[in-house]
Design an enzyme around this catalytic site. Structure first.
Site, PDB file in Angstrom:
ATOM      1  N   GLY A   1       0.827  -1.205   0.000  1.00  0.00           N
ATOM      2  CA  GLY A   1       0.000   0.000   0.000  1.00  0.00           C
ATOM      3  C   GLY A   1       0.857   1.248   0.000  1.00  0.00           C
ATOM      4  O   GLY A   1       2.085   1.195   0.069  1.00  0.00           O
TER       5      GLY A   1
ATOM      6  N   GLY B   1       2.569   3.612   1.632  1.00  0.00           N
ATOM      7  CA  GLY B   1       3.074   3.810   2.988  1.00  0.00           C
ATOM      8  C   GLY B   1       3.502   5.225   3.280  1.00  0.00           C
ATOM      9  O   GLY B   1       3.484   5.668   4.425  1.00  0.00           O
ATOM     10  N   ARG B   2       3.900   5.967   2.240  1.00  0.00           N
ATOM     11  CA  ARG B   2       4.311   7.357   2.424  1.00  0.00           C
ATOM     12  C   ARG B   2       3.806   8.257   1.305  1.00  0.00           C
ATOM     13  O   ARG B   2       4.303   9.365   1.115  1.00  0.00           O
ATOM     14  CB  ARG B   2       5.839   7.446   2.507  1.00  0.00           C
ATOM     15  CG  ARG B   2       6.571   6.894   1.287  1.00  0.00           C
ATOM     16  CD  ARG B   2       8.060   7.140   1.399  1.00  0.00           C
ATOM     17  NE  ARG B   2       8.774   6.570   0.267  1.00  0.00           N
ATOM     18  CZ  ARG B   2      10.045   6.830  -0.008  1.00  0.00           C
ATOM     19  NH1 ARG B   2      10.719   7.656   0.763  1.00  0.00           N
ATOM     20  NH2 ARG B   2      10.634   6.265  -1.035  1.00  0.00           N
TER      21      ARG B   2
ATOM     22  N   LYS C   1       4.375  12.510  -2.088  1.00  0.00           N
ATOM     23  CA  LYS C   1       5.224  11.401  -1.654  1.00  0.00           C
ATOM     24  C   LYS C   1       6.169  11.913  -0.575  1.00  0.00           C
ATOM     25  O   LYS C   1       6.884  12.893  -0.782  1.00  0.00           O
ATOM     26  CB  LYS C   1       6.018  10.859  -2.838  1.00  0.00           C
ATOM     27  CG  LYS C   1       6.891   9.654  -2.506  1.00  0.00           C
ATOM     28  CD  LYS C   1       7.572   9.121  -3.750  1.00  0.00           C
ATOM     29  CE  LYS C   1       8.449   7.916  -3.446  1.00  0.00           C
ATOM     30  NZ  LYS C   1       9.102   7.382  -4.667  1.00  0.00           N
TER      31      LYS C   1
ATOM     32  N   ASP D   1       8.781   5.477   8.473  1.00  0.00           N
ATOM     33  CA  ASP D   1       8.417   6.776   9.037  1.00  0.00           C
ATOM     34  C   ASP D   1       7.532   7.610   8.124  1.00  0.00           C
ATOM     35  O   ASP D   1       7.085   8.701   8.501  1.00  0.00           O
ATOM     36  CB  ASP D   1       9.674   7.571   9.415  1.00  0.00           C
ATOM     37  CG  ASP D   1      10.602   7.821   8.223  1.00  0.00           C
ATOM     38  OD1 ASP D   1      10.164   7.630   7.070  1.00  0.00           O
ATOM     39  OD2 ASP D   1      11.767   8.195   8.460  1.00  0.00           O
TER      40      ASP D   1
ATOM     41  N   ARG E   1       3.780  14.534  -7.309  1.00  0.00           N
ATOM     42  CA  ARG E   1       3.831  13.934  -8.641  1.00  0.00           C
ATOM     43  C   ARG E   1       2.433  13.805  -9.221  1.00  0.00           C
ATOM     44  O   ARG E   1       1.436  13.683  -8.494  1.00  0.00           O
ATOM     45  CB  ARG E   1       4.539  12.586  -8.615  1.00  0.00           C
ATOM     46  CG  ARG E   1       3.912  11.525  -7.756  1.00  0.00           C
ATOM     47  CD  ARG E   1       4.823  10.289  -7.717  1.00  0.00           C
ATOM     48  NE  ARG E   1       4.266   9.230  -6.889  1.00  0.00           N
ATOM     49  CZ  ARG E   1       4.919   8.109  -6.579  1.00  0.00           C
ATOM     50  NH1 ARG E   1       6.134   7.911  -7.040  1.00  0.00           N
ATOM     51  NH2 ARG E   1       4.355   7.186  -5.835  1.00  0.00           N
TER      52      ARG E   1
ATOM     53  N   ASP F   1       4.073  -4.308  -7.644  1.00  0.00           N
ATOM     54  CA  ASP F   1       3.473  -3.129  -7.008  1.00  0.00           C
ATOM     55  C   ASP F   1       4.099  -1.837  -7.525  1.00  0.00           C
ATOM     56  O   ASP F   1       3.628  -0.750  -7.187  1.00  0.00           O
ATOM     57  CB  ASP F   1       3.601  -3.207  -5.488  1.00  0.00           C
ATOM     58  CG  ASP F   1       5.031  -3.430  -5.034  1.00  0.00           C
ATOM     59  OD1 ASP F   1       5.533  -4.541  -5.233  1.00  0.00           O
ATOM     60  OD2 ASP F   1       5.648  -2.507  -4.473  1.00  0.00           O
TER      61      ASP F   1
ATOM     62  N   ASP G   1       7.698   5.053  -9.536  1.00  0.00           N
ATOM     63  CA  ASP G   1       8.494   4.650  -8.368  1.00  0.00           C
ATOM     64  C   ASP G   1       9.973   4.513  -8.686  1.00  0.00           C
ATOM     65  O   ASP G   1      10.505   3.431  -8.852  1.00  0.00           O
ATOM     66  CB  ASP G   1       7.953   3.351  -7.758  1.00  0.00           C
ATOM     67  CG  ASP G   1       6.668   3.582  -6.988  1.00  0.00           C
ATOM     68  OD1 ASP G   1       6.343   4.754  -6.729  1.00  0.00           O
ATOM     69  OD2 ASP G   1       5.999   2.612  -6.641  1.00  0.00           O
TER      70      ASP G   1
END
Length: 342
Positions: A98, A100-101, A121, A133, A184, A260, A270
């Site tokens: 998922g 996460g950040r 992001k 984190d 983005r 992913d 990514d």
């Protein structure tokens, strides 16, 4: 500057923001607001990307814009969400990943009627952050900004970078680094892993709703066709094959070709340990953790094909009610890949 002379980001939020993904049922995402950072400062702003959402570049000088791009302010009609997905990481299935950040703020339909999602992001923890984190560092956001814009200039489909905002907030990696938030843009941030998540959880009705969402927004030519899912998946195969060919031709090595990290629209997404080859080396790897060379330059076309096989496995319920018939249809769709790539 008179702010009435430029397009305020607040007016985009009030009038044009429309988070179509957030209008799906909540099992596709978690609602979460960005976590503010102290003393945000604009590091980079991309007028070319701003034009995609009809944003006047003068608005980037406003404190309001910086606050929004830092994740410190959420405008009205923004519905920030983090989406859930799964994925095969280095060939091993991970049942829940998922954003996460990354937090999807919403979307804007520009004057040409094209829809662009706006995502931050490094904007803080989400329910999918696991033990991380939720932050990004300035070093990595600059790398993604530069790479995405370089690939765009080369004609390779990619997400676009709108801005980088930095903060003196310390982020702990190998060393203490400076925090940053990258904004983005993409027509959609849906990945192969979204479909894997619902398939392996036997939520087949979620597959159909997500596919219908994508077809309606990005492939309206397939609406109403009895074979619309096969036609849509054929288009995904074609776009992915072309993307792999372009990566190979320009010597671009992605580094982390997990499912992913594969866009359902055939975009490069990514940017982690990527690189361009300076001299030809078919086994070139830019990911130091990829000791076996799974994602080396010469493996990228094969991995693209393998990732598509995982997507087609996950969408079998859309292709036919009869399992064997669905498998045959999926095989026919996947078999398009070699010719398109070549």
């Amino acid at each position: 500057m008179n702010m009435n002379e430029s397009i305020k980001l607040s007016s985009l939020g009030d009038c044009l923001f429309d988070n179509r993904f957030a209008k799906l049922p909540e099992y596709y995402y978690a609602r979460v607001n960005p976590t503010p950072v102290p003393a945000p400062r604009m590091v980079a702003f991309n007028p070319s990307a701003a034009a995609l959402i009809d944003l006047d570049e003068r608005a980037s000088h406003s404190s309001e814009f910086i606050e929004v791009m830092a994740g410190n302010r959420v405008l009205s009609k923004m519905l920030p969400v983090a989406s859930v997905y799964a994925g095969h990481q280095f060939g091993v299935y991970v049942p829940q990943l998922g954003d996460g950040r990354a937090i999807l703020l919403g979307g804007v339909r520009n004057s040409h009627r094209r829809y662009w999602e706006i995502q931050l992001k490094g904007s803080g923890k989400t329910p999918y952050a696991r033990f991380a984190d939720g932050r990004a560092v300035l070093r990595s956001t600059i790398r993604e900004y530069l790479a995405s814009e370089a690939l765009h200039a080369l004609g390779i489909p990619t997400t676009r970078a709108l801005s980088i905002v930095s903060s003196p907030l310390p982020v702990y990696r190998e060393d203490v680094e400076t925090a940053a938030v990258l904004c983005r843009l993409a027509p959609s941030h849906v990945r192969f892993g979204h479909f894997e998540y619902f398939f392996y959880n036997s939520k087949f009705e979620c597959l159909q709703l997500l596919a219908d969402h994508l077809i309606e927004e990005h492939h309206p030519e397939f609406l109403g066709r009895p074979d619309r899912y096969a036609a849509w998946l054929s288009e995904v195969v074609d776009r992915t094959a072309r993307l792999m060919a372009q990566w190979q031709a320009f010597g671009f090595v992605h580094g982390v070709m997990n499912t992913d990290n594969f866009s359902i629209l055939g975009l490069t997404v990514d940017y982690g340990p990527y690189g361009f080859m300076d001299a030809f080396d078919s086994r070139r790897v830019f990911n130091h953790s990829d000791e076996a060379g799974r994602y080396a330059w010469d493996q990228q076309p094969l991995i693209g094909h393998w990732n598509l096989s995982r997507l087609l496995q996950s969408t079998l319920p859309l292709l036919d009610k009869e399992p064997q018939a669905a498998v045959e249809k999926a095989k026919d769709i996947l078999d398009r890949y070699p010719a398109i790539y070549s």
